[in-house]
Scaffold this active site. Structure first.
Site, PDB file in Angstrom:
ATOM      1  N   LYS A  34      93.162   9.943  17.554  1.00  0.00           N
ATOM      2  CA  LYS A  34      92.117   9.365  18.323  1.00  0.00           C
ATOM      3  C   LYS A  34      91.455  10.445  19.217  1.00  0.00           C
ATOM      4  O   LYS A  34      92.096  10.627  20.156  1.00  0.00           O
ATOM      5  CB  LYS A  34      92.752   7.835  18.934  1.00  0.00           C
ATOM      6  CG  LYS A  34      91.302   7.367  19.586  1.00  0.00           C
ATOM      7  CD  LYS A  34      90.342   6.554  18.820  1.00  0.00           C
ATOM      8  CE  LYS A  34      89.421   5.857  19.349  1.00  0.00           C
ATOM      9  NZ  LYS A  34      88.527   5.083  18.582  1.00  0.00           N
ATOM     10  N   LYS A  68      89.149  -4.046  11.364  1.00  0.00           N
ATOM     11  CA  LYS A  68      88.774  -5.462  11.532  1.00  0.00           C
ATOM     12  C   LYS A  68      89.129  -6.463  10.380  1.00  0.00           C
ATOM     13  O   LYS A  68      89.635  -7.408  10.963  1.00  0.00           O
ATOM     14  CB  LYS A  68      87.070  -5.455  11.867  1.00  0.00           C
ATOM     15  CG  LYS A  68      86.330  -4.718  12.825  1.00  0.00           C
ATOM     16  CD  LYS A  68      85.125  -4.812  12.547  1.00  0.00           C
ATOM     17  CE  LYS A  68      84.452  -4.275  14.073  1.00  0.00           C
ATOM     18  NZ  LYS A  68      84.789  -2.584  14.280  1.00  0.00           N
ATOM     19  N   GLY A 102      83.165  -2.172  21.722  1.00  0.00           N
ATOM     20  CA  GLY A 102      82.646  -1.333  22.996  1.00  0.00           C
ATOM     21  C   GLY A 102      81.254  -1.073  23.002  1.00  0.00           C
ATOM     22  O   GLY A 102      80.664  -0.735  23.960  1.00  0.00           O
ATOM     23  N   ASN A 103      80.872  -0.585  21.759  1.00  0.00           N
ATOM     24  CA  ASN A 103      79.343  -0.348  21.658  1.00  0.00           C
ATOM     25  C   ASN A 103      78.228  -1.037  21.892  1.00  0.00           C
ATOM     26  O   ASN A 103      77.341  -0.801  22.216  1.00  0.00           O
ATOM     27  CB  ASN A 103      79.504   0.551  20.033  1.00  0.00           C
ATOM     28  CG  ASN A 103      80.099   1.701  19.987  1.00  0.00           C
ATOM     29  OD1 ASN A 103      79.774   2.638  20.606  1.00  0.00           O
ATOM     30  ND2 ASN A 103      80.941   1.920  19.110  1.00  0.00           N
ATOM     31  N   LYS A 158      91.211  -2.231  19.537  1.00  0.00           N
ATOM     32  CA  LYS A 158      90.984  -3.226  20.327  1.00  0.00           C
ATOM     33  C   LYS A 158      91.105  -4.548  19.469  1.00  0.00           C
ATOM     34  O   LYS A 158      91.307  -5.934  19.678  1.00  0.00           O
ATOM     35  CB  LYS A 158      89.560  -3.346  21.228  1.00  0.00           C
ATOM     36  CG  LYS A 158      88.450  -3.242  20.110  1.00  0.00           C
ATOM     37  CD  LYS A 158      87.669  -4.487  19.622  1.00  0.00           C
ATOM     38  CE  LYS A 158      86.661  -4.009  18.847  1.00  0.00           C
ATOM     39  NZ  LYS A 158      85.876  -5.193  17.900  1.00  0.00           N
TER      40      LYS A 158
END
Length: 311
Positions: A127, A273, A11-12, A211
């Site tokens: 979060k 990740k 997203g960044n 994500k």
């Protein structure tokens, strides 16, 4: 060789404002178009951290003003972010492909991701989302809206929501049909809109799905050959930032798990990740996960760079 690839964008990498995003997606589209031009089937997933935070903050601030704007539930904020990121991304990729003489339809699917209502993440929200509040304001929100509020790095109090593990993708058949018919699909944006299943109903829940995990689930569903997780660095490293820093190229699942257990990867950045990459590589023999930077995606698939995790 033609591979089916799920690409997970951070997203960044998409910017923090609509104006910034419009500029950045033109750059983002080029390496993705390189993969498509090379003959690969490509499905795109993306994060939405800055974007959904911006939408949530705007709606919260507006609801506290004299305008009387109603507060927007978090699942709806996620849906808004999927729509506007997808709008920018699909237009930029469509234009880039047409500039190369490639005529392929590009479409965004507003995607719901099913989670288990008994997921232990719901017991411990972690979060942070939305605006900062004073302690007094946070207490009011706890009382009136049932929010879980925590102090965040001395900057005030913020709402925290759960981050459950994805179980399934509600729109998977639509995505599969589009991919089968040679469409470029943008899906599970921001990890998808988290929903729980109750009978025939899908009920949105205030949560954020990672994500990388949602992208991994989508890659499994599509029986992809590769999951590419894009990040700010070209390769994964152990002892990152230290004198004995070591960049990693090819990793077996066992090696990756060993480094994870040794605590080499930060929970808020590289760990999810690598965890998602390992999960995909373990899910079926022959599947591979690549972690690299956006600019190096095509070179990574060609075996020239990146960190490749496989069985």
């Amino acid at each position: 060789m033609k591979d089916k690839i799920v690409v997970a964008l951070g997203g960044n990498a998409l910017g923090k404002t609509p104006e910034e995003q419009l500029k950045l997606v033109k750059h983002t589209a080029k390496p993705i178009a390189d993969l498509i031009e090379a003959g690969h089937e490509v499905v795109i997933a993306h994060g939405n951290g800055p974007q959904v935070g911006m939408i949530n903050l705007a709606m919260e601030v507006s609801s506290k003003s004299d305008a009387g704007t109603p507060a927007m539930p978090f699942p709806e904020c996620g849906a808004m972010s999927q729509g506007y990121i997808g709008y920018h991304l699909q237009n930029a990729l469509r234009e880039e492909l047409l500039n190369r003489g490639i005529k392929k339809p590009v479409a965004t699917i507003i995607t719901q991701v099913i989670v288990d209502k008994n997921d232990k993440a719901f017991e411990k929200p972690t979060k942070p989302v939305g605006a900062f509040y004073t302690k007094e304001e946070a207490e009011v929100l706890k009382e009136t809206r049932g929010y879980t509020m925590v102090e965040d790095a001395g900057r005030g109090y913020r709402r925290v929501v759960p981050s459950p593990i994805p179980v399934d993708v509600a729109e998977k058949e639509a995505v599969m049909d589009l991919v089968k018919n040679d469409h470029i699909v943008i899906t599970v944006g921001g990890g998808g809109i988290p929903v729980v299943q109750e009978g025939n109903s899908l009920i949105g829940v205030p949560a954020v799905i990672d994500k990388d995990f949602a992208s991994e689930k989508m890659a499994e569903i599509l029986d992809a050959d590769y999951l590419i997780i894009l990040t700010a660095v070209e390769k994964v490293a152990i002892n990152y930032g230290k004198e004995n820093e070591k960049w990693l190229s090819d990793l077996s699942v066992e090696e990756a798990e060993k480094y994870m257990n040794e605590g080499h990867f930060a929970p808020g950045s590289m760990l999810p990740k690598v965890t998602a990459a390992v999960k995909f590589a373990k899910s079926k023999k022959g599947r591979k996960a690549l972690i690299t930077s956006l600019e190096k995606a095509k070179e990574g698939i060609e075996g020239k760079t990146g960190t490749l995790i496989s069985q």
